[in-house]
Design a protein around this motif. Structure first.
Motif, PDB file in Angstrom:
ATOM      1  N   LEU B  98      31.147 102.850 -10.835  1.00 18.70           N
ATOM      2  CA  LEU B  98      30.398 101.930  -9.835  1.00 18.70           C
ATOM      3  C   LEU B  98      31.498 101.308  -9.512  1.00 18.70           C
ATOM      4  O   LEU B  98      32.144 101.028  -8.678  1.00 18.70           O
ATOM      5  CB  LEU B  98      29.444 101.013 -10.821  1.00 18.70           C
ATOM      6  CG  LEU B  98      29.166  99.410  -9.694  1.00 18.70           C
ATOM      7  CD1 LEU B  98      28.028 100.517  -8.649  1.00 18.70           C
ATOM      8  CD2 LEU B  98      27.991  98.602 -10.298  1.00 18.70           C
ATOM      9  N   VAL B 101      33.656 102.666  -6.855  1.00 21.59           N
ATOM     10  CA  VAL B 101      32.649 103.106  -5.193  1.00 21.59           C
ATOM     11  C   VAL B 101      32.968 101.825  -5.034  1.00 21.59           C
ATOM     12  O   VAL B 101      32.755 102.014  -3.518  1.00 21.59           O
ATOM     13  CB  VAL B 101      31.292 103.358  -6.056  1.00 21.59           C
ATOM     14  CG1 VAL B 101      30.759 103.006  -4.725  1.00 21.59           C
ATOM     15  CG2 VAL B 101      30.523 104.735  -6.467  1.00 21.59           C
ATOM     16  N   LEU B 102      33.241 100.613  -5.794  1.00 22.82           N
ATOM     17  CA  LEU B 102      33.098  99.663  -4.853  1.00 22.82           C
ATOM     18  C   LEU B 102      33.749  99.346  -4.304  1.00 22.82           C
ATOM     19  O   LEU B 102      34.552  98.718  -3.365  1.00 22.82           O
ATOM     20  CB  LEU B 102      32.947  98.390  -6.133  1.00 22.82           C
ATOM     21  CG  LEU B 102      31.190  98.429  -6.108  1.00 22.82           C
ATOM     22  CD1 LEU B 102      31.054  97.139  -7.049  1.00 22.82           C
ATOM     23  CD2 LEU B 102      30.298  97.870  -5.061  1.00 22.82           C
ATOM     24  N   TYR B 104      36.086 101.472  -2.986  1.00 25.42           N
ATOM     25  CA  TYR B 104      36.347 102.564  -1.794  1.00 25.42           C
ATOM     26  C   TYR B 104      35.510 101.797  -0.988  1.00 25.42           C
ATOM     27  O   TYR B 104      36.065 101.938   0.378  1.00 25.42           O
ATOM     28  CB  TYR B 104      35.663 103.414  -2.481  1.00 25.42           C
ATOM     29  CG  TYR B 104      36.136 104.750  -1.354  1.00 25.42           C
ATOM     30  CD1 TYR B 104      37.055 104.907  -0.823  1.00 25.42           C
ATOM     31  CD2 TYR B 104      34.963 106.534  -1.849  1.00 25.42           C
ATOM     32  CE1 TYR B 104      36.688 105.953   0.314  1.00 25.42           C
ATOM     33  CE2 TYR B 104      34.815 107.356  -0.897  1.00 25.42           C
ATOM     34  CZ  TYR B 104      35.654 106.954   0.216  1.00 25.42           C
ATOM     35  OH  TYR B 104      35.801 108.083   0.721  1.00 25.42           O
ATOM     36  N   TYR B 105      34.378 101.130  -1.188  1.00 24.71           N
ATOM     37  CA  TYR B 105      33.724 100.919  -0.332  1.00 24.71           C
ATOM     38  C   TYR B 105      34.761  99.824   0.083  1.00 24.71           C
ATOM     39  O   TYR B 105      34.414  99.006   1.727  1.00 24.71           O
ATOM     40  CB  TYR B 105      32.201 100.493  -0.739  1.00 24.71           C
ATOM     41  CG  TYR B 105      31.774  99.140   0.127  1.00 24.71           C
ATOM     42  CD1 TYR B 105      30.869  99.350   1.573  1.00 24.71           C
ATOM     43  CD2 TYR B 105      32.003  97.779  -0.158  1.00 24.71           C
ATOM     44  CE1 TYR B 105      30.354  98.286   2.534  1.00 24.71           C
ATOM     45  CE2 TYR B 105      31.310  96.860   1.175  1.00 24.71           C
ATOM     46  CZ  TYR B 105      30.752  97.095   1.699  1.00 24.71           C
ATOM     47  OH  TYR B 105      30.117  96.318   2.809  1.00 24.71           O
ATOM     48  N   VAL B 106      35.005  98.477  -0.245  1.00 22.59           N
ATOM     49  CA  VAL B 106      35.620  97.581   0.370  1.00 22.59           C
ATOM     50  C   VAL B 106      36.938  98.009   0.619  1.00 22.59           C
ATOM     51  O   VAL B 106      37.261  97.020   2.201  1.00 22.59           O
ATOM     52  CB  VAL B 106      36.408  96.475  -1.166  1.00 22.59           C
ATOM     53  CG1 VAL B 106      37.431  95.311  -1.180  1.00 22.59           C
ATOM     54  CG2 VAL B 106      34.812  96.458  -1.105  1.00 22.59           C
ATOM     55  N   PHE B 107      37.329  98.865   0.800  1.00 23.68           N
ATOM     56  CA  PHE B 107      38.843  99.609   1.591  1.00 23.68           C
ATOM     57  C   PHE B 107      38.315  99.864   2.613  1.00 23.68           C
ATOM     58  O   PHE B 107      39.435 100.664   3.381  1.00 23.68           O
ATOM     59  CB  PHE B 107      40.237  99.508   0.380  1.00 23.68           C
ATOM     60  CG  PHE B 107      40.678  98.519  -0.522  1.00 23.68           C
ATOM     61  CD1 PHE B 107      41.429  97.801   0.092  1.00 23.68           C
ATOM     62  CD2 PHE B 107      40.269  98.519  -1.603  1.00 23.68           C
ATOM     63  CE1 PHE B 107      41.917  96.671  -0.360  1.00 23.68           C
ATOM     64  CE2 PHE B 107      40.566  97.601  -2.557  1.00 23.68           C
ATOM     65  CZ  PHE B 107      41.381  96.499  -1.639  1.00 23.68           C
ATOM     66  N   PHE B 108      37.473 100.971   2.496  1.00 25.96           N
ATOM     67  CA  PHE B 108      36.941 101.351   3.456  1.00 25.96           C
ATOM     68  C   PHE B 108      37.204 101.213   4.954  1.00 25.96           C
ATOM     69  O   PHE B 108      35.919  99.986   5.040  1.00 25.96           O
ATOM     70  CB  PHE B 108      35.476 102.630   3.115  1.00 25.96           C
ATOM     71  CG  PHE B 108      35.004 103.244   4.034  1.00 25.96           C
ATOM     72  CD1 PHE B 108      35.607 104.684   3.758  1.00 25.96           C
ATOM     73  CD2 PHE B 108      34.727 103.293   5.283  1.00 25.96           C
ATOM     74  CE1 PHE B 108      35.542 105.911   3.982  1.00 25.96           C
ATOM     75  CE2 PHE B 108      34.434 104.658   5.803  1.00 25.96           C
ATOM     76  CZ  PHE B 108      34.589 105.958   5.676  1.00 25.96           C
ATOM     77  N   VAL B 110      39.631  99.221   6.295  1.00 27.51           N
ATOM     78  CA  VAL B 110      40.495  98.622   5.823  1.00 27.51           C
ATOM     79  C   VAL B 110      42.063  99.486   5.653  1.00 27.51           C
ATOM     80  O   VAL B 110      42.843  99.095   6.526  1.00 27.51           O
ATOM     81  CB  VAL B 110      40.254  97.266   4.233  1.00 27.51           C
ATOM     82  CG1 VAL B 110      41.610  96.840   4.763  1.00 27.51           C
ATOM     83  CG2 VAL B 110      39.201  96.347   4.924  1.00 27.51           C
ATOM     84  N   PHE B 113      41.794 106.012   6.411  1.00 28.07           N
ATOM     85  CA  PHE B 113      40.522 107.083   5.187  1.00 28.07           C
ATOM     86  C   PHE B 113      41.115 107.581   4.408  1.00 28.07           C
ATOM     87  O   PHE B 113      41.276 107.601   3.206  1.00 28.07           O
ATOM     88  CB  PHE B 113      39.742 107.630   6.764  1.00 28.07           C
ATOM     89  CG  PHE B 113      38.940 108.873   5.745  1.00 28.07           C
ATOM     90  CD1 PHE B 113      38.359 108.607   5.109  1.00 28.07           C
ATOM     91  CD2 PHE B 113      39.184 109.770   5.648  1.00 28.07           C
ATOM     92  CE1 PHE B 113      36.825 109.769   4.906  1.00 28.07           C
ATOM     93  CE2 PHE B 113      38.463 111.073   5.023  1.00 28.07           C
ATOM     94  CZ  PHE B 113      37.588 110.710   4.847  1.00 28.07           C
ATOM     95  N   SER B 117      40.772 107.399   0.656  1.00 25.62           N
ATOM     96  CA  SER B 117      39.773 108.566  -0.104  1.00 25.62           C
ATOM     97  C   SER B 117      40.341 109.198  -1.277  1.00 25.62           C
ATOM     98  O   SER B 117      40.100 109.831  -2.185  1.00 25.62           O
ATOM     99  CB  SER B 117      38.968 109.182   1.079  1.00 25.62           C
ATOM    100  OG  SER B 117      38.445 108.865   2.135  1.00 25.62           O
ATOM    101  N   TYR B 120      40.981 107.332  -4.164  1.00 29.80           N
ATOM    102  CA  TYR B 120      39.423 106.970  -4.636  1.00 29.80           C
ATOM    103  C   TYR B 120      39.337 108.626  -6.136  1.00 29.80           C
ATOM    104  O   TYR B 120      38.667 108.110  -6.835  1.00 29.80           O
ATOM    105  CB  TYR B 120      38.223 106.897  -3.602  1.00 29.80           C
ATOM    106  CG  TYR B 120      37.116 107.336  -4.725  1.00 29.80           C
ATOM    107  CD1 TYR B 120      36.311 106.124  -5.470  1.00 29.80           C
ATOM    108  CD2 TYR B 120      36.794 108.358  -4.093  1.00 29.80           C
ATOM    109  CE1 TYR B 120      34.974 106.450  -5.545  1.00 29.80           C
ATOM    110  CE2 TYR B 120      35.039 108.658  -4.856  1.00 29.80           C
ATOM    111  CZ  TYR B 120      34.561 107.455  -5.051  1.00 29.80           C
ATOM    112  OH  TYR B 120      33.354 107.965  -6.205  1.00 29.80           O
ATOM    113  N   PRO B 160      37.721 106.075   9.828  1.00 30.67           N
ATOM    114  CA  PRO B 160      38.770 104.969  10.118  1.00 30.67           C
ATOM    115  C   PRO B 160      40.407 105.027   9.667  1.00 30.67           C
ATOM    116  O   PRO B 160      39.936 105.920   8.458  1.00 30.67           O
ATOM    117  CB  PRO B 160      38.275 103.611   9.343  1.00 30.67           C
ATOM    118  CG  PRO B 160      37.114 104.454   8.461  1.00 30.67           C
ATOM    119  CD  PRO B 160      36.736 105.613   9.343  1.00 30.67           C
TER     120      PRO B 160
END
Lengths: 513, 160
Positions: B98, B101-102, B104-108, B110, B113, B117, B120, B160
């Motif tokens: 988790l 995942v978080l 990855y989401y926060v820096f996606f 920013v 890609f 990725s 991650y 991005p």
């Protein structure tokens, strides 16, 4: 006429590009189905997101291919490793793996492929010929009937997906309905439960919800409880013997019909269809003791049914815009994304679309049969890929696919939140399917309830006034309260004369034998 | 009382209590919605949320009562049990999965890609010791680079 339309549409698909798209998608679907944790829903959800900028015809063909391929593909791991590739193949493990252990892995794979093919064909017949009938009947539905239909959909989905504890299924469905109210409502345009967040004005986009609820939950589940791989049985020639199929013709037809009926019921899907058919096959078998120990009848029943469910589940998608299974829910969302409006009006707006769709399904079924009997050995190498490598890779695709729909980071947040909620729900025993169905049917429920009341000036009487409404209310009543003792007793009392007649007929036939 | 219900009495007690509370909150929020009386009270946007929050409350209450009968309210926190749970492999794996995942989401969006990725993927493969670190690094970069290239140049969807 329907058959001629179907053939005409099928001929249009016979070109290199469509065949390549379809075979590629089915092969990818088989891979998705084979890999434990990657279900048909996950496959269709990811590909919906990845293909939404494609030409609608190609995109829908690919999604149908993935769906058909994945439901079949799961049988391979079920037979060879005793791990259902998708939950739809759980019943296949019961006899497929024992067959594999006794050195009949190739035979079991061939039979599963053929049964899946025949099951899909039965589903195709239902899809092509039942959809127009149901859609025409649905044209007579007013707001009152649509409201009860949506209530019935959520109730029965909750009942069947949480068979041990239906209340959890209903709670899941109601939560889904309440979540669907987020955003601007359709009658007065009031923003409900948005809390000033502008991204919530249009409500939750269904694709991030589906990717989160199905794909992310699987990813978190697989990475949390990492399992070791097992050795795979040796594979020889997989083409089945005709006599095995011919000896089971009645079992195949019965399982196919059960699959179609279960498929048509909203939100229920392949997982339950295969178990019900398996149970019927066991009850009707002359050798019930062989079930669970490598029975060919059991294997054929479960594989025929789960693939027949696919066709059945697509019937309400096209005719009523209500999904018959979780992957069909994603497919429904994909149809909307590609400007196809499923539902009763489809017969008026695009009357040929049902046959175009059915022809795509037919092509995917043929592709599944061809690919299922070939390239078996090289495909099985994919099973060597570790879950801990594969799942993060799949998550990258989930992120990309979700982001690609609207280029909004908010959709990624929705996906992650629904993934966490879905994971918690799974661990607590609440099924995910009613939640998703609730989100899809919620706006339909809300609009038709209020529109119906506006039309009747606040009177509830029309909601109970038509034959269809009454039938649906009875169905809802038995779905919700059918297990209660007083209801069971009352039902048996009502059907007492009929039961007595059946018992008498059985006794007579017993004497004559 | 069903044996299955007895087994799940404690988690059911907690989850049903949360469900009841949530349904009350939804009902209260629905009450605050405008009535649009010119349409008739039956057409108010709060009608369906009210009806379904009451239904949810009823279902939640039924489960709550059932779990209370099965003594699901007896939730004990012993130090030993808590420590065993906190040290369990499953919890550790879940939190790590988790957490990645978080992150990855926060820096996606920013970071580039391919960079975020690949990081991650590498972190996941490295944490679970799925392969050697250099193979993990090559796999991560090649995989995410291929996706980025396909989306930007073949599917014409800018990442991005």
């Amino acid at each position: 006429m329907g058959f001629i339309y179907l053939v005409q549409e099928f001929i249009k698909l016979i070109n290199l590009a469509d065949i390549l798209y379809c075979f590629g998608a089915v092969q990818l679907g088989i891979i998705f189905g084979m890999l434990p944790g990657l279900t048909a829903t996950v496959g269709v959800a990811i590909l919906t997101a990845l293909t939404f900028k494609w030409d609608p015809g190609n995109a829908i063909l690919v999604l149908i291919g993935i769906y058909v391929g994945a439901i079949y593909g799961g049988s391979r791991t079920a037979i060879l490793l005793n791990i259902p590739g998708t939950p739809a193949n759980a019943a296949t493990c019961l006899d497929g793996f024992p067959l594999s252990k006794t050195g009949k892995a190739s035979e079991a794979l061939g039979l599963a492929t053929t049964a899946s093919f025949i099951g899909s064909m039965i589903g195709l017949i239902a899809l092509s010929f039942l959809t127009p009938v149901l859609a025409n009947a649905a044209l007579k539905f007013k707001s009152y009937e649509v409201f009860w239909l949506a209530v019935f959909g959520v109730a029965i989905c909750g009942n069947l997906t949480a068979a041990k504890d239906p209340i959890k299924g209903w709670i899941s469905g109601i939560i889904g309905i309440l979540l669907s109210f987020v955003g601007m409502e359709a009658i007065q345009g009031y923003r409900r439960f948005t809390f000033g967040v502008s991204d919530l004005m249009a409500g939750f986009n269904i694709i991030p919800v589906l990717v989160g609820t199905y794909a992310l939950v699987e990813i978190l589940d697989s990475l949390t409880d990492v399992k070791q791989g097992e050795a795979i049985a040796q594979i020889g020639r997989v083409v089945p013997r005709f006599k095995d199929i011919a000896a089971n013709w009645f079992n195949i037809v019965r399982s196919g019909l059960i699959g179609v009926i279960i498929g048509v019921i909203p939100g229920v899907g392949e997982n339950i269809g295969s178990y019900v058919a398996y149970d019927f096959a066991k009850r009707a078998s002359k050798h019930p003791e062989e079930f669970g120990k490598g029975s060919i009848e059991g294997l054929i029943a479960s594989e025929t049914a789960n693939n027949a469910v696919v066709g059945g589940a697509l019937v309400p998608v096209l005719s009523l815009a209500i999904p018959g299974s979780p992957p069909a829910a994603v497919l429904l969302a994909a149809l909307y994304l590609h400007n196809v409006r499923p539902g009763p009006l489809l017969m008026i707006e695009q009357p040929m679309y049902i046959y175009t769709f059915s022809a795509m399904f037919a092509l995917a079924t043929i592709a599944m049969f061809v690919l299922g009997l070939s390239f078996v050995k090289p495909m099985l190498r994919i099973l060597r890929l570790k879950t801990t490598i594969m799942m993060p890779m799949v998550f990258v695709l989930c992120m990309v696919g979700t982001y690609a729909i609207a280029g909004r980071k908010f959709d990624l947040l929705v996906m992650v939140i629904f993934g966490i909620i879905g994971f918690a729900m799974r661990k607590l025993g609440y099924p995910e399917a009613p939640l998703v169905l609730g989100i899809i049917l919620g706006p339909m429920l809300d609009e038709n309830l209020r529109r119906g009341l506006i039309l009747s000036h606040g009177s509830l009487a029309p909601f109970f006034g038509s034959t269809i409404s009454i039938l649906l209310i009875i169905a809802v009543f038995f779905t919700l309260f059918g297990r209660l003792k007083p209801v069971k007793q009352a039902t048996s009392l009502i059907f007492w004369p009929l039961n007595k007649l059946i018992a008498l007929a059985k006794a007579k036939s017993g004497r004559s034998v | 009382m069903n044996e299955e219900h007895k087994k799940t009495a404690r988690p059911d007690f907690v989850s049903s209590a949360v469900i009841c509370l949530a349904s009350v909150v939804i009902f209260v929020l629905s009450l605050a919605m405008p009535k649009y009386e010119e349409w008739g009270l039956y057409a108010t946007p709060s009608l369906a949320p009210m009806v379904f929050s009451i239904t949810l409350f009823l279902c939640g209450s039924m489960m709550l009562v059932r779990s209370i009968i099965a003594k699901g309210y007896r939730i004990s926190f012993s130090k030993e049990k808590t420590m065993t749970f906190l040290r369990s492999r499953i919890l550790k794996h879940f939190l790590v999965a988790l957490g990645f995942v978080l992150i990855y989401y926060v820096f996606f969006g920013v970071l580039h890609f391919v960079l975020i990725s690949a990081v991650y993927l590498f972190l996941n493969i490295f944490f679970y010791r799925s392969t050697t670190w250099w193979k993990a690094l090559i796999l991560s970069v090649v995989y995410t680079g291929t996706i980025w290239y396909c989306f930007n140049y073949l599917f014409l969807i800018p990442l991005p």
